[in-house]
Design a protein around this motif. Structure first.
Motif, PDB file in Angstrom:
ATOM      1  N   UNK A  25       3.003   6.596   5.541  1.00 36.33           N
ATOM      2  CA  UNK A  25       3.208   5.051   5.333  1.00 36.33           C
ATOM      3  C   UNK A  25       1.888   4.352   5.451  1.00 36.33           C
ATOM      4  N   UNK A  26       1.835   3.162   4.849  1.00 31.26           N
ATOM      5  CA  UNK A  26       0.503   2.461   4.648  1.00 31.26           C
ATOM      6  C   UNK A  26       0.218   1.921   6.084  1.00 31.26           C
ATOM      7  N   UNK A  27      -1.063   1.739   6.040  1.00 30.95           N
ATOM      8  CA  UNK A  27      -1.692   1.382   7.403  1.00 30.95           C
ATOM      9  C   UNK A  27      -1.386  -0.174   7.630  1.00 30.95           C
ATOM     10  N   UNK A  28      -0.437  -0.601   8.753  1.00 34.54           N
ATOM     11  CA  UNK A  28      -0.263  -1.911   8.805  1.00 34.54           C
ATOM     12  C   UNK A  28      -1.163  -3.124   9.237  1.00 34.54           C
ATOM     13  N   UNK A  29      -2.530  -2.291   9.433  1.00 34.14           N
ATOM     14  CA  UNK A  29      -3.792  -3.038   9.551  1.00 34.14           C
ATOM     15  C   UNK A  29      -4.345  -3.747   8.540  1.00 34.14           C
ATOM     16  N   UNK A  30      -3.964  -2.758   7.355  1.00 40.84           N
ATOM     17  CA  UNK A  30      -4.584  -3.421   6.351  1.00 40.84           C
ATOM     18  C   UNK A  30      -4.250  -4.834   5.708  1.00 40.84           C
ATOM     19  N   UNK A  31      -5.320  -5.632   5.119  1.00 45.56           N
ATOM     20  CA  UNK A  31      -5.169  -6.794   4.503  1.00 45.56           C
ATOM     21  C   UNK A  31      -3.639  -6.678   3.486  1.00 45.56           C
ATOM     22  N   UNK A  32      -2.888  -7.825   3.418  1.00 49.90           N
ATOM     23  CA  UNK A  32      -1.682  -7.449   2.576  1.00 49.90           C
ATOM     24  C   UNK A  32      -1.882  -6.912   1.027  1.00 49.90           C
ATOM     25  N   UNK A  33      -3.275  -7.469   0.626  1.00 51.11           N
ATOM     26  CA  UNK A  33      -3.316  -7.354  -0.806  1.00 51.11           C
ATOM     27  C   UNK A  33      -3.960  -5.957  -0.992  1.00 51.11           C
ATOM     28  N   UNK A  34      -4.271  -5.582   0.046  1.00 45.35           N
ATOM     29  CA  UNK A  34      -4.639  -3.875  -0.176  1.00 45.35           C
ATOM     30  C   UNK A  34      -3.655  -2.885  -0.048  1.00 45.35           C
ATOM     31  N   UNK A  35      -2.423  -3.269   0.114  1.00 43.02           N
ATOM     32  CA  UNK A  35      -1.195  -2.657   0.260  1.00 43.02           C
ATOM     33  C   UNK A  35      -0.445  -2.389  -1.062  1.00 43.02           C
ATOM     34  N   UNK A  57      19.362  -0.067 -11.439  1.00 44.85           N
ATOM     35  CA  UNK A  57      18.205  -0.278 -10.653  1.00 44.85           C
ATOM     36  C   UNK A  57      16.877  -0.757 -11.476  1.00 44.85           C
ATOM     37  N   UNK A  58      16.303  -1.656 -10.972  1.00 42.75           N
ATOM     38  CA  UNK A  58      14.898  -2.257 -11.586  1.00 42.75           C
ATOM     39  C   UNK A  58      13.846  -2.214 -10.473  1.00 42.75           C
ATOM     40  N   UNK A  59      12.667  -1.829 -10.904  1.00 41.64           N
ATOM     41  CA  UNK A  59      11.517  -1.992 -10.032  1.00 41.64           C
ATOM     42  C   UNK A  59      10.272  -2.352 -10.612  1.00 41.64           C
ATOM     43  N   UNK A  60       9.141  -3.114 -10.064  1.00 40.21           N
ATOM     44  CA  UNK A  60       7.903  -3.193 -10.526  1.00 40.21           C
ATOM     45  C   UNK A  60       6.984  -3.260  -9.479  1.00 40.21           C
ATOM     46  N   UNK A  61       5.648  -2.661  -9.723  1.00 41.32           N
ATOM     47  CA  UNK A  61       4.686  -2.635  -8.856  1.00 41.32           C
ATOM     48  C   UNK A  61       3.880  -3.833  -8.489  1.00 41.32           C
ATOM     49  N   UNK A  62       3.506  -4.124  -7.190  1.00 45.35           N
ATOM     50  CA  UNK A  62       2.677  -5.309  -7.022  1.00 45.35           C
ATOM     51  C   UNK A  62       1.144  -4.658  -6.060  1.00 45.35           C
ATOM     52  N   UNK A  63       0.199  -5.127  -6.935  1.00 44.27           N
ATOM     53  CA  UNK A  63      -1.108  -4.409  -6.326  1.00 44.27           C
ATOM     54  C   UNK A  63      -2.108  -5.548  -6.322  1.00 44.27           C
ATOM     55  N   UNK A  64      -3.123  -5.750  -5.275  1.00 46.12           N
ATOM     56  CA  UNK A  64      -3.947  -6.621  -5.210  1.00 46.12           C
ATOM     57  C   UNK A  64      -3.522  -8.005  -5.495  1.00 46.12           C
ATOM     58  N   UNK A  65      -2.194  -8.414  -5.145  1.00 53.10           N
ATOM     59  CA  UNK A  65      -1.584  -9.600  -5.152  1.00 53.10           C
ATOM     60  C   UNK A  65      -1.186 -10.070  -6.537  1.00 53.10           C
ATOM     61  N   UNK A 220      -1.300 -14.683   9.078  1.00 54.21           N
ATOM     62  CA  UNK A 220      -0.510 -13.378   8.855  1.00 54.21           C
ATOM     63  C   UNK A 220      -1.058 -12.796   7.660  1.00 54.21           C
ATOM     64  N   UNK A 221      -2.441 -12.196   7.593  1.00 57.72           N
ATOM     65  CA  UNK A 221      -2.823 -11.932   6.567  1.00 57.72           C
ATOM     66  C   UNK A 221      -2.919 -10.302   6.290  1.00 57.72           C
ATOM     67  N   UNK A 222      -2.307  -9.613   7.240  1.00 52.39           N
ATOM     68  CA  UNK A 222      -2.127  -8.471   6.915  1.00 52.39           C
ATOM     69  C   UNK A 222      -0.785  -7.721   6.831  1.00 52.39           C
ATOM     70  N   UNK A 223      -0.383  -6.402   6.732  1.00 50.76           N
ATOM     71  CA  UNK A 223       0.772  -6.187   6.423  1.00 50.76           C
ATOM     72  C   UNK A 223       1.561  -5.927   7.828  1.00 50.76           C
ATOM     73  N   UNK A 224       1.028  -6.074   8.734  1.00 51.49           N
ATOM     74  CA  UNK A 224       1.551  -6.180  10.129  1.00 51.49           C
ATOM     75  C   UNK A 224       2.140  -7.596  10.390  1.00 51.49           C
ATOM     76  N   UNK A 225       1.449  -8.563  10.042  1.00 48.78           N
ATOM     77  CA  UNK A 225       1.762  -9.860   9.763  1.00 48.78           C
ATOM     78  C   UNK A 225       3.085 -10.102   8.761  1.00 48.78           C
TER      79      UNK A 225
END
Length: 232
Positions: A25-35, A57-65, A220-225
């Motif tokens: 799983x992605x690290x929850x401490x990562x800034x949200x844009x890095x997840x 079903x439809x899907x789209x990726x989000x990376x770097x905001x 709340x600038x990370x995944x945990x937030x």
């Protein structure tokens, strides 16, 4: 005793489920844009996964905001013969039984889905509905979706409460409507034709980025937030 142990015995995970579960799983401490995120939406024959089925079903990726429109995916799903769409549901999503007869079976689509979301954070609007249907479809294969899962409807409620507590909105302001297009419009986002799984996934992705950006400005600038604000 042997009877009950057989009754409650778990189904061994299918190979595609085990492959999905093997990703960290992605690290929850990562800034949200890095997840890395995958935003999904589904269409169904009804609202009850005990009697209804997934059909798209439809899907789209989000990376770097950013929404990666070159990384989209859409598939119809062939439902069981006793769970074909009703006339009422066809009026909503315009997917006909004839189209679904030529669609790939659930195992093929679910394997593709899990491959696409492995190691990523899932984002869904009103996740309770979509996640229940996907988990019901995965159950015969010994699988279920892993957390964290972010719900843009929950994020909207958190943002609304934050605005009330900060004094930006009156304390008696009613909670926001959770309808996807109403939330997107309120934030000045483009709105696409609704009740198409891919269109709704793209709308949800844009809504998510706007919400995550506002929450980051509020600390709340990370995944945990984000998980605290809208995780399920």
């Amino acid at each position: 005793m042997a009877f009950w142990s057989r009754f409650f015995q778990r189904i061994p995970p299918a190979d595609f489920v085990r492959a999905y579960q093997a990703f960290p799983e992605p690290d929850p401490k990562l800034p949200w844009r890095e997840v890395p995120y995958t935003v999904i939406d589904v269409e169904t024959t009804g609202l009850d996964p005990r009697h209804d089925a997934l059909i798209a079903i439809g899907a789209v990726n989000v990376e770097n905001g950013r929404v990666l429109l070159k990384q989209t995916w859409y598939s119809l799903i062939r439902p069981p013969s006793d769970r074909e769409p009703s006339v009422e549901s066809i009026r909503i999503h315009h997917i006909t039984p004839e189209e679904l007869r030529h669609a790939p079976p659930p195992a093929e689509v679910l394997a593709e889905l899990l491959q696409r979301i492995a190691g990523r954070v899932l984002v869904v609007h009103v996740a309770q509905v979509d996640v229940r249907f996907i988990n019901a479809a995965l159950k015969p294969f010994g699988g279920r979706l892993r957390r964290p899962i972010l719900d843009t409807a929950r994020l909207a409620l958190t943002l609304h409460l934050n605005a009330r507590w900060s004094g930006e909105q009156p304390h008696d302001m009613p909670d926001p409507a959770i309808e996807l297009r109403a939330l997107a419009t309120a934030l000045g986002l483009p709105v696409y034709a609704q009740h198409n799984a891919l269109n709704d996934a793209v709308t949800t992705a844009q809504l998510f980025i706007a919400q995550a950006t506002i929450l980051a400005d509020q600390g709340r600038n990370n995944l945990a937030g984000l998980i605290r604000a809208g995780g399920v």
